[in-house]
Design a protein around this motif. Structure first.
Motif, PDB file in Angstrom:
ATOM      1  N   CYS A 180      -9.416   7.110  42.893  1.00 17.17           N
ATOM      2  CA  CYS A 180      -8.910   8.399  43.365  1.00 17.17           C
ATOM      3  C   CYS A 180      -7.619   8.173  44.138  1.00 17.17           C
ATOM      4  O   CYS A 180      -7.477   7.161  44.829  1.00 17.17           O
ATOM      5  CB  CYS A 180      -9.974   9.030  44.280  1.00 17.17           C
ATOM      6  SG  CYS A 180      -9.530  10.617  44.992  1.00 17.17           S
ATOM      7  N   ALA A 181      -6.665   9.094  43.993  1.00 20.43           N
ATOM      8  CA  ALA A 181      -5.429   9.056  44.800  1.00 20.43           C
ATOM      9  C   ALA A 181      -5.036  10.485  45.144  1.00 20.43           C
ATOM     10  O   ALA A 181      -5.051  11.363  44.274  1.00 20.43           O
ATOM     11  CB  ALA A 181      -4.300   8.365  44.034  1.00 20.43           C
ATOM     12  N   LYS A 182      -4.707  10.721  46.417  1.00 19.93           N
ATOM     13  CA  LYS A 182      -4.383  12.072  46.895  1.00 19.93           C
ATOM     14  C   LYS A 182      -3.140  12.067  47.787  1.00 19.93           C
ATOM     15  O   LYS A 182      -2.979  11.169  48.621  1.00 19.93           O
ATOM     16  CB  LYS A 182      -5.549  12.625  47.744  1.00 19.93           C
ATOM     17  CG  LYS A 182      -6.846  12.819  46.979  1.00 19.93           C
ATOM     18  CD  LYS A 182      -6.869  14.161  46.303  1.00 19.93           C
ATOM     19  CE  LYS A 182      -8.238  14.478  45.741  1.00 19.93           C
ATOM     20  NZ  LYS A 182      -8.225  15.780  45.067  1.00 19.93           N
ATOM     21  N   PHE A 183      -2.317  13.094  47.630  1.00 20.14           N
ATOM     22  CA  PHE A 183      -1.173  13.292  48.517  1.00 20.14           C
ATOM     23  C   PHE A 183      -1.630  13.840  49.862  1.00 20.14           C
ATOM     24  O   PHE A 183      -2.590  14.612  49.933  1.00 20.14           O
ATOM     25  CB  PHE A 183      -0.203  14.317  47.917  1.00 20.14           C
ATOM     26  CG  PHE A 183       0.685  13.779  46.834  1.00 20.14           C
ATOM     27  CD1 PHE A 183       1.823  13.028  47.143  1.00 20.14           C
ATOM     28  CD2 PHE A 183       0.402  14.041  45.498  1.00 20.14           C
ATOM     29  CE1 PHE A 183       2.644  12.546  46.142  1.00 20.14           C
ATOM     30  CE2 PHE A 183       1.227  13.559  44.488  1.00 20.14           C
ATOM     31  CZ  PHE A 183       2.355  12.803  44.809  1.00 20.14           C
ATOM     32  N   SER A 184      -0.893  13.486  50.918  1.00 19.85           N
ATOM     33  CA  SER A 184      -1.091  14.142  52.211  1.00 19.85           C
ATOM     34  C   SER A 184      -0.508  15.551  52.114  1.00 19.85           C
ATOM     35  O   SER A 184       0.314  15.829  51.226  1.00 19.85           O
ATOM     36  CB  SER A 184      -0.383  13.360  53.319  1.00 19.85           C
ATOM     37  OG  SER A 184       1.018  13.298  53.075  1.00 19.85           O
ATOM     38  N   PRO A 185      -0.924  16.465  53.007  1.00 18.94           N
ATOM     39  CA  PRO A 185      -0.412  17.841  52.932  1.00 18.94           C
ATOM     40  C   PRO A 185       1.114  17.942  52.963  1.00 18.94           C
ATOM     41  O   PRO A 185       1.690  18.817  52.331  1.00 18.94           O
ATOM     42  CB  PRO A 185      -1.042  18.516  54.154  1.00 18.94           C
ATOM     43  CG  PRO A 185      -2.295  17.750  54.401  1.00 18.94           C
ATOM     44  CD  PRO A 185      -1.966  16.327  54.039  1.00 18.94           C
ATOM     45  N   ASP A 186       1.792  17.022  53.689  1.00 16.02           N
ATOM     46  CA  ASP A 186       3.259  17.083  53.746  1.00 16.02           C
ATOM     47  C   ASP A 186       3.932  16.256  52.649  1.00 16.02           C
ATOM     48  O   ASP A 186       5.158  16.188  52.570  1.00 16.02           O
ATOM     49  CB  ASP A 186       3.773  16.647  55.127  1.00 16.02           C
ATOM     50  CG  ASP A 186       3.425  15.200  55.458  1.00 16.02           C
ATOM     51  OD1 ASP A 186       2.923  14.469  54.567  1.00 16.02           O
ATOM     52  OD2 ASP A 186       3.659  14.790  56.611  1.00 16.02           O
ATOM     53  N   VAL A 192      -6.270  13.065  39.124  1.00 18.04           N
ATOM     54  CA  VAL A 192      -4.941  13.693  39.169  1.00 18.04           C
ATOM     55  C   VAL A 192      -4.837  14.483  40.462  1.00 18.04           C
ATOM     56  O   VAL A 192      -5.830  15.046  40.934  1.00 18.04           O
ATOM     57  CB  VAL A 192      -4.691  14.651  37.972  1.00 18.04           C
ATOM     58  CG1 VAL A 192      -4.471  13.879  36.688  1.00 18.04           C
ATOM     59  CG2 VAL A 192      -5.813  15.670  37.810  1.00 18.04           C
ATOM     60  N   ASP A 193      -3.632  14.520  41.049  1.00 17.43           N
ATOM     61  CA  ASP A 193      -3.446  15.299  42.270  1.00 17.43           C
ATOM     62  C   ASP A 193      -1.994  15.744  42.381  1.00 17.43           C
ATOM     63  O   ASP A 193      -1.079  14.920  42.337  1.00 17.43           O
ATOM     64  CB  ASP A 193      -3.820  14.469  43.509  1.00 17.43           C
ATOM     65  CG  ASP A 193      -3.819  15.319  44.780  1.00 17.43           C
ATOM     66  OD1 ASP A 193      -4.557  16.314  44.818  1.00 17.43           O
ATOM     67  OD2 ASP A 193      -3.069  14.987  45.714  1.00 17.43           O
ATOM     68  N   PHE A 194      -1.796  17.069  42.517  1.00 22.13           N
ATOM     69  CA  PHE A 194      -0.456  17.621  42.731  1.00 22.13           C
ATOM     70  C   PHE A 194      -0.061  17.497  44.198  1.00 22.13           C
ATOM     71  O   PHE A 194      -0.910  17.674  45.087  1.00 22.13           O
ATOM     72  CB  PHE A 194      -0.426  19.116  42.374  1.00 22.13           C
ATOM     73  CG  PHE A 194      -0.377  19.405  40.901  1.00 22.13           C
ATOM     74  CD1 PHE A 194       0.818  19.355  40.194  1.00 22.13           C
ATOM     75  CD2 PHE A 194      -1.531  19.763  40.214  1.00 22.13           C
ATOM     76  CE1 PHE A 194       0.870  19.641  38.835  1.00 22.13           C
ATOM     77  CE2 PHE A 194      -1.499  20.050  38.856  1.00 22.13           C
ATOM     78  CZ  PHE A 194      -0.284  19.983  38.163  1.00 22.13           C
ATOM     79  N   SER A 195       1.213  17.255  44.460  1.00 18.58           N
ATOM     80  CA  SER A 195       1.721  17.372  45.829  1.00 18.58           C
ATOM     81  C   SER A 195       1.723  18.852  46.198  1.00 18.58           C
ATOM     82  O   SER A 195       1.726  19.719  45.315  1.00 18.58           O
ATOM     83  CB  SER A 195       3.128  16.790  45.935  1.00 18.58           C
ATOM     84  OG  SER A 195       4.009  17.453  45.046  1.00 18.58           O
ATOM     85  N   ALA A 196       1.725  19.156  47.497  1.00 19.08           N
ATOM     86  CA  ALA A 196       1.594  20.550  47.956  1.00 19.08           C
ATOM     87  C   ALA A 196       2.738  21.441  47.475  1.00 19.08           C
ATOM     88  O   ALA A 196       2.567  22.647  47.330  1.00 19.08           O
ATOM     89  CB  ALA A 196       1.495  20.592  49.477  1.00 19.08           C
ATOM     90  N   ASP A 197       3.916  20.852  47.219  1.00 21.12           N
ATOM     91  CA  ASP A 197       5.040  21.656  46.727  1.00 21.12           C
ATOM     92  C   ASP A 197       5.074  21.733  45.201  1.00 21.12           C
ATOM     93  O   ASP A 197       5.951  22.366  44.616  1.00 21.12           O
ATOM     94  CB  ASP A 197       6.376  21.109  47.258  1.00 21.12           C
ATOM     95  CG  ASP A 197       6.641  19.665  46.832  1.00 21.12           C
ATOM     96  OD1 ASP A 197       5.859  19.122  46.014  1.00 21.12           O
ATOM     97  OD2 ASP A 197       7.622  19.082  47.323  1.00 21.12           O
ATOM     98  N   GLY A 198       4.129  21.065  44.549  1.00 25.39           N
ATOM     99  CA  GLY A 198       4.044  21.118  43.086  1.00 25.39           C
ATOM    100  C   GLY A 198       5.062  20.261  42.355  1.00 25.39           C
ATOM    101  O   GLY A 198       5.071  20.222  41.126  1.00 25.39           O
ATOM    102  N   GLN A 199       5.895  19.537  43.085  1.00 28.62           N
ATOM    103  CA  GLN A 199       6.952  18.744  42.436  1.00 28.62           C
ATOM    104  C   GLN A 199       6.443  17.454  41.817  1.00 28.62           C
ATOM    105  O   GLN A 199       7.034  16.956  40.862  1.00 28.62           O
ATOM    106  CB  GLN A 199       8.052  18.386  43.442  1.00 28.62           C
ATOM    107  CG  GLN A 199       8.936  19.543  43.836  1.00 28.62           C
ATOM    108  CD  GLN A 199      10.126  19.037  44.652  1.00 28.62           C
ATOM    109  OE1 GLN A 199      10.816  18.113  44.244  1.00 28.62           O
ATOM    110  NE2 GLN A 199      10.358  19.645  45.801  1.00 28.62           N
ATOM    111  N   PHE A 200       5.360  16.913  42.382  1.00 24.31           N
ATOM    112  CA  PHE A 200       4.902  15.595  41.939  1.00 24.31           C
ATOM    113  C   PHE A 200       3.422  15.607  41.574  1.00 24.31           C
ATOM    114  O   PHE A 200       2.655  16.441  42.065  1.00 24.31           O
ATOM    115  CB  PHE A 200       5.147  14.548  43.032  1.00 24.31           C
ATOM    116  CG  PHE A 200       6.582  14.504  43.496  1.00 24.31           C
ATOM    117  CD1 PHE A 200       7.570  13.957  42.703  1.00 24.31           C
ATOM    118  CD2 PHE A 200       6.937  15.045  44.732  1.00 24.31           C
ATOM    119  CE1 PHE A 200       8.893  13.933  43.111  1.00 24.31           C
ATOM    120  CE2 PHE A 200       8.262  15.019  45.158  1.00 24.31           C
ATOM    121  CZ  PHE A 200       9.245  14.465  44.338  1.00 24.31           C
TER     122      PHE A 200
END
Length: 368
Positions: free
Chosen positions: A149-155, A108-116
């Motif tokens: 594994c899946a991760k959002f980029s910082p932006d 699991v991985d949250f986007s940096a803004d917490g929206q996704f």
């Protein structure tokens, strides 16, 4: 006058899980630590001495991944039971469950803004969820084997994923298309993540390697062969200049990316180390493994330089100039044969920590 940086030290020892630790994550304020385990439970530990720990019950199988939301008001967890749960990280630990995939969920991985929230599964897909409405948004299908594994980029514009099909893929979250593909003939990546400025990705390989790729040039920048077992997890220091790795060879290793070399080997676990994570400020990191232990370490080595790194990165952000390749290319040739610092934590040290925890409440009490 500032004192010289020191070696990392083992600070605390948390005992409460009954089986291997699969994932650790610090709260954004660094005051709490969430852990996931093969024992099907999550635990929430306080980094303050003598504070009690809380056990969260809900998953029906191995919990594979746990992460705090960016503001710390939610915990997301993935499980082999094919579900994802969202928890309120307090003493009650209430949770909501959603049937996320048709096979075990690996990360699991949250986007940096917490929206996704991005979830990766053995059903070969990555799914993205809207957190405000807690509903499914879209799937990414191109992998031909389990996605680990899946991760959002910082932006939030990209997602990186790794699979047992021996590829690492980068996806555009707007077009929902795969925009880059890195493949390997030897092993597969167990774990991938973006560096803090989003220009590079690092992979932890089943073939014992750690690789750093520049995603703008689609080029392999650094290739480390410092472990004698599969690399299970890695974590970037917030400065982006160090990576810590966790391996089945029983060690953690800290790599200096600017110098392109191994600087520390840490031996605190008995058996494979499955997970490691820096705190959001980089002052601490935590590790967990097959020995069911969660270790809390103080970083120390970054004390002198980290403020300068932050200042330089802030300056760059204000002027919106592209990151310098200097930030990631090694200044010196790789030479992994050179002598490296080894910080060994003996069983006597573990006994002393255990003794201290029993007498002074260094480990949290378990919720009844």
């Amino acid at each position: 006058m500032a004192s010289a940086p020191e070696d990392p030290v083992l600070e605390r020892y948390f005992k409460g899980h009954k089986a291997a630790i699969t994932s650790v994550d610090f709260s954004p304020n660094g005051k709490q630590l969430a852990t996931a385990s093969w024992d099907t439970f999550l635990m929430l530990w306080s980094c303050r001495p003598q504070a009690r720990a809380f056990r969260y019950v809900g998953h029906k199988d191995v919990v594979t991944s746990v992460q705090f939301s960016p503001v710390g008001n939610l915990l997301a967890s993935a499980s082999r039971d094919r579900t994802v749960r969202l928890w309120i990280p307090d003493k009650r630990g209430k949770s909501s469950e959603f049937k996320a995939h048709t096979a075990p969920v690996r990360s699991v991985d949250f986007s940096a803004d917490g929206q996704f929230l991005a979830t990766a599964s053995e059903d070969k897909s990555i799914k993205v969820w809207n957190m405000y409405r807690q509903r499914f948004l879209y799937s990414l299908y191109r992998h031909t084997h389990w996605v680990r594994c899946a991760k959002f980029s910082p932006d939030g514009r990209l997602i990186v994923s790794c699979s047992e099909d021996k590829t690492i893929k980068i996806w555009d979250t707007t077009s929902k298309q795969c925009v880059s593909n890195f493949s390997d003939s030897v092993g597969f990546a167990n774990f991938v993540d973006f560096n803090p400025n989003g220009t590079c990705i690092a992979s932890a390989g089943s073939d014992h390697t750690v690789k750093i790729w520049d995603i703008r040039l689609n080029k392999l920048l650094q290739h480390y062969q410092v472990h004698s077992g599969g690399v299970n997890c890695l974590s970037f220091h917030p400065s982006g200049h160090y990576v810590i790795t966790a391996s089945s060879d029983g060690t953690l290793k800290i790599l200096d990316l600017l110098e392109g070399r191994l600087i520390y080997t840490l031996q605190g676990h008995t058996g494979p180390v499955f997970t490691v994570s820096f705190s959001k400020g980089g002052e601490q990191f935590s590790s967990g493994g097959a020995d069911a232990q969660v270790l809390l370490w103080r970083t120390n080595f970054d004390e002198l330089n980290y403020k300068n790194f932050t200042k330089r990165n802030l300056k760059r952000l204000h002027f919106d100039s592209p990151p310098h390749l200097f930030d990631i290319y090694p200044r010196t040739p790789h030479n992994h044969e050179e002598k490296t610092e080894t910080v060994e934590v003996s069983t006597l040290c573990i006994f002393v920590l255990l003794f201290a925890s029993v007498h002074f409440g260094a480990t949290g009490q378990l919720d009844a």
